[in-house]
Every structure is written in structure tokens, then in C-alpha cells.
Design a protein around this motif. Structure first.
Motif, mmCIF file in Angstrom:
data_model
loop_
_atom_site.group_PDB
_atom_site.id
_atom_site.type_symbol
_atom_site.label_atom_id
_atom_site.label_comp_id
_atom_site.label_asym_id
_atom_site.label_seq_id
_atom_site.Cartn_x
_atom_site.Cartn_y
_atom_site.Cartn_z
ATOM 1 N N SER A 118 58.269 -24.635 -19.464
ATOM 2 C CA SER A 118 58.661 -25.856 -18.745
ATOM 3 C C SER A 118 58.697 -25.631 -17.242
ATOM 4 O O SER A 118 58.296 -26.504 -16.466
ATOM 5 N N PHE A 119 59.170 -24.457 -16.830
ATOM 6 C CA PHE A 119 59.208 -24.136 -15.406
ATOM 7 C C PHE A 119 57.804 -24.197 -14.804
ATOM 8 O O PHE A 119 57.587 -24.815 -13.757
ATOM 9 N N LEU A 120 56.844 -23.558 -15.460
ATOM 10 C CA LEU A 120 55.484 -23.534 -14.920
ATOM 11 C C LEU A 120 54.827 -24.909 -14.981
ATOM 12 O O LEU A 120 54.061 -25.280 -14.085
ATOM 13 N N LEU A 149 44.612 -28.279 -18.389
ATOM 14 C CA LEU A 149 44.711 -27.738 -19.748
ATOM 15 C C LEU A 149 44.788 -26.215 -19.732
ATOM 16 O O LEU A 149 45.522 -25.607 -20.521
ATOM 17 N N ALA A 150 44.027 -25.590 -18.814
ATOM 18 C CA ALA A 150 44.081 -24.133 -18.688
ATOM 19 C C ALA A 150 45.472 -23.685 -18.262
ATOM 20 O O ALA A 150 45.989 -22.670 -18.758
ATOM 21 N N CYS A 151 46.094 -24.415 -17.361
ATOM 22 C CA CYS A 151 47.444 -24.083 -16.902
ATOM 23 C C CYS A 151 48.453 -24.219 -18.038
ATOM 24 O O CYS A 151 49.308 -23.343 -18.225
ATOM 25 N N VAL A 152 48.355 -25.306 -18.813
ATOM 26 C CA VAL A 152 49.265 -25.512 -19.946
ATOM 27 C C VAL A 152 49.082 -24.400 -20.976
ATOM 28 O O VAL A 152 50.059 -23.802 -21.457
ATOM 29 N N LEU A 156 51.895 -21.210 -22.175
ATOM 30 C CA LEU A 156 52.357 -20.958 -23.538
ATOM 31 C C LEU A 156 51.948 -19.564 -24.024
ATOM 32 O O LEU A 156 52.753 -18.835 -24.613
ATOM 33 N N VAL A 157 50.700 -19.184 -23.770
ATOM 34 C CA VAL A 157 50.211 -17.879 -24.231
ATOM 35 C C VAL A 157 50.925 -16.740 -23.495
ATOM 36 O O VAL A 157 51.325 -15.736 -24.112
ATOM 37 N N TYR A 158 51.106 -16.897 -22.183
ATOM 38 C CA TYR A 158 51.723 -15.828 -21.399
ATOM 39 C C TYR A 158 53.147 -15.548 -21.867
ATOM 40 O O TYR A 158 53.523 -14.390 -22.110
#
Length: 342
Positions: A118-120, A149-152, A156-158
Motif C-alpha cells: 500500500s505504501f508503494l 501494472l509493472a509497479c503494482v 506485491l512480488v518484492y
């Protein structure tokens, strides 16, 4: 994880406040959970249906990402925490046993990924709005659906990968790194980004008030109908409110974690009191999750109208509403045109 080193009972410590806080926060989560689920399901369904065709822009995926994260926390994390905390109170023990411990661990992992993502995502919203206001002519080329979409996906993956490191790295070390690298640093970036966006937004608002006739904004914004400017202000205000609430709710969490890692507690009672304080601070973060969808409904006219159409199934309203709302929302997140084409 916060209190695993404490014994379940002790004659030298007063556990009443600690267990009452477990019960109170468990009840709060039980109330918040259905509210979070229903509000975010409605938000996602409204965006999916999009009866007024006003959500088909890249930053919408930031909102979708936030809604999915909030929904997952409402469905899984909050109920798991409710069972764990109520079980602690009923058994009057910090260690209620299985399956409550496993549910708490799963809920903790979900909350970690969701809250940090959520922060990112909010930081991404701030950046996209700042580019839209400050560099309108470069907005379309910089803020694209693929990049959003890449940022979202990266968020999540990170954070999922980071929380899995607890199986290979000492937990205390991992969470100390998390406090500094994620909670503290990203919160500072949110503060700086919000301040920059607010400054740029005030300049935009002043230029908007001075706008007249066929004149353009001094900073490069093309003249647009008043309805468009109102819609742009609304979405920027929503972004600033989301950021402000996230910052306010995260500060107690960050402060209590710094106290945990960098202060010495000599008595069991001090450890219990700090654990109770961390529980209350976490509750403020979970309150933010329940508020997100209501912020959209409170500040975005386009969302309220779309939601009304979806709920009432008044398809005959769509044509007339869409004609009106396209004028207002065609530039949902400041998609800008050159002055010659405005």
C-alpha cells in the motif's frame, strides 16, 4: 512475533490490560472485516463495470491494486487476527496454541505484504499526479498502463519475497532492516512526495482560478472546461488524503517498533505494555485499510455516480450520465492535451 519471548503467565505482571486490549482490538477487527470486504468488492465491481467509461486510465490500476490488497486483508488477515486475539483473551494466555498460532502467522504475512505494498502504491499515485500537474505534456508518455501494472506487480512480488526471507535470515535482523528500509524510508518519501504534490497542486489551483477565455495555464496546462478542472482537483485531493491517512496511521507503528528494537525493558510489565502499544498501533494501520474505499466515495463524484448506476441497474441512465461524465472525467488523472487541441 512481537511477544514470543514473554511467558504465558507471571505473578509479577498485571496481564489484565494486555488481554483486554487483545479482546478490544479483536472486536474492532471483527467489525472492520465485513465493512472492508463489502466496500472493496463494490469498488472493484464498479471499476470493472465502468458504466460511464471514466476509469479506463493507467492510474486506475493503482486503485485496483489497493482495493485488491485491502480485500485480501479483509477476507483473511482480519478474521485470522480476530480468532487469535479472542482466543488469547478466552484462554487468558499469550499462547492459545494451534490452530490459532498458524492462523496468526499467515495473517501476519498477509498484513505485511498488503500494508507495505500500500505504501508503494500510494507513492506511485503521488508520483503520477505530480507528473500530471508539473509536466502535463510528458504525462502520457511517462505514465502508461504497462508501467503502472509493472509497479503494482513489483510491489506485491518484492514484499512477498522479502517476508519469505524469514525462513533463511534471523527474524530480528530481518525486521530491523524492514523498519528502516521500508516503514521509515517509504514514509519519509510519502511525506516529501505529498509536500511536493501539494505545492504543485496549489500552483495549479491558482492558475485554474486565473484561467479565462482562451488563455492557457502559465505552467503549460491547456485551457479546459471548468468541469474537467473540478474532476482533476477531486482526484488529486483523494491522493493527498490517502497519503495523509497512511502517514498518520503508520507513525505510531514506526515509533513503537523503534522503541522495541532500540530500548531496553528490564521488567516483564514493561514488555507487556510495549506489546499492547504495538497492538494498538497496528490497529490504526488496519483502520486505514477499512477507510480507503470510503475516501473514493466521499471525494470522487464519478465513483458515486457509477456506483449508483451499478447498484440500481438503471441502464437507461447510462447514456445520459456517460455523456455528462465523459466531459468531466475524460482526463481522469490529468491526461493533458496541447493548447492547440484543447
Amino acid at each position: 512475533m512481537n511477544n514470543s519471548t514473554l511467558p504465558s503467565t507471571s505473578p509479577s505482571a498485571d496481564y489484565r490490560v494486555y488481554f483486554y486490549i487483545q479482546l478490544a482490538t479483536g472486536i474492532c477487527l471483527a467489525i472492520q472485516s465485513p465493512i472492508t470486504i463489502i466496500s472493496n468488492v463494490l469498488l472493484l465491481f464498479t471499476i470493472f463495470k465502468d458504466p460511464l467509461k471514466c476509469f479506463r486510465v493507467p492510474p486506475t490500476y493503482f486503485i485496483v491494486g489497493l482495493a485488491l490488497v485491502d480485500l485480501a486483508m479483509g477476507l483473511f488477515m482480519k478474521p485470522f487476527f480476530v480468532m487469535y486475539r479472542v482466543a488469547r483473551y478466552i484462554k487468558w494466555s499469550r499462547f492459545p496454541g494451534e490452530p490459532y498460532y498458524s492462523l496468526n502467522q499467515i495473517g501476519s504475512s498477509i498484513s505485511y505484504v498488503g500494508l507495505n505494498a500500500s505504501f508503494l502504491l500510494v507513492l506511485g499515485l503521488i508520483l503520477s499526479q505530480f507528473i500530471a500537474i508539473t509536466y502535463p505534456h510528458h504525462y502520457r508518455s511517462l505514465v502508461t498502463t504497462r508501467r503502472v501494472l509493472a509497479c503494482v506487480g513489483f510491489s506485491l512480488v518484492y514484499f512477498t519475497g522479502f517476508i519469505l526471507l524469514q525462513f533463511a535470515v534471523p527474524t530480528a535482523t530481518l525486521f530491523q532492516v524492514d523498519v528502516h528500509l521500508h516503514s521509515t524510508l517509504i514514509t519519509i518519501l510519502l511525506m516529501v512526495g505529498s509536500a511536493m504534490l501539494l505545492k504543485s497542486f496549489r500552483q495549479f489551483a491558482k492558475a485554474s482560478r486565473r484561467l479565462g477565455g482562451g488563455r492557457s495555464f502559465a505552467n503549460g496546462h491547456a485551457s479546459k472546461p471548468r468541469a474537467n478542472r473540478i474532476s482533476e482537483r477531486q482526484f488529486t485531493i483523494v491522493t493527498l488524503i490517502l497519503s495523509g491517512i497512511l502517514i498518520v496511521c503508520s507513525l505510531p507503528h514506526i515509533i513503537t517498533l523503534h522503541i522495541k528494537f532500540y530500548t531496553k525493558r528490564d521488567t516483564l510489565q514493561e514488555k507487556l505494555d510495549l506489546s499492547a502499544a504495538i497492538t494498538i498501533a497496528d490497529q490504526m494501520m488496519f483502520l486505514k485499510v477499512a477507510l480507503d474505499a470510503f475516501i473514493y466515495a466521499w471525494r470522487l463524484t464519478k465513483y458515486r455516480r457509477s456506483l449508483k448506476i451499478v447498484l440500481t441497474c438503471h441502464e437507461n441512465q447510462v447514456t445520459s450520465e456517460a455523456t455528462e461524465m465523459r466531459t468531466i472525467n475524460n482526463n481522469f488523472t490529468f491526461q493533458q492535451q496541447d493548447p492547440e487541441t484543447s
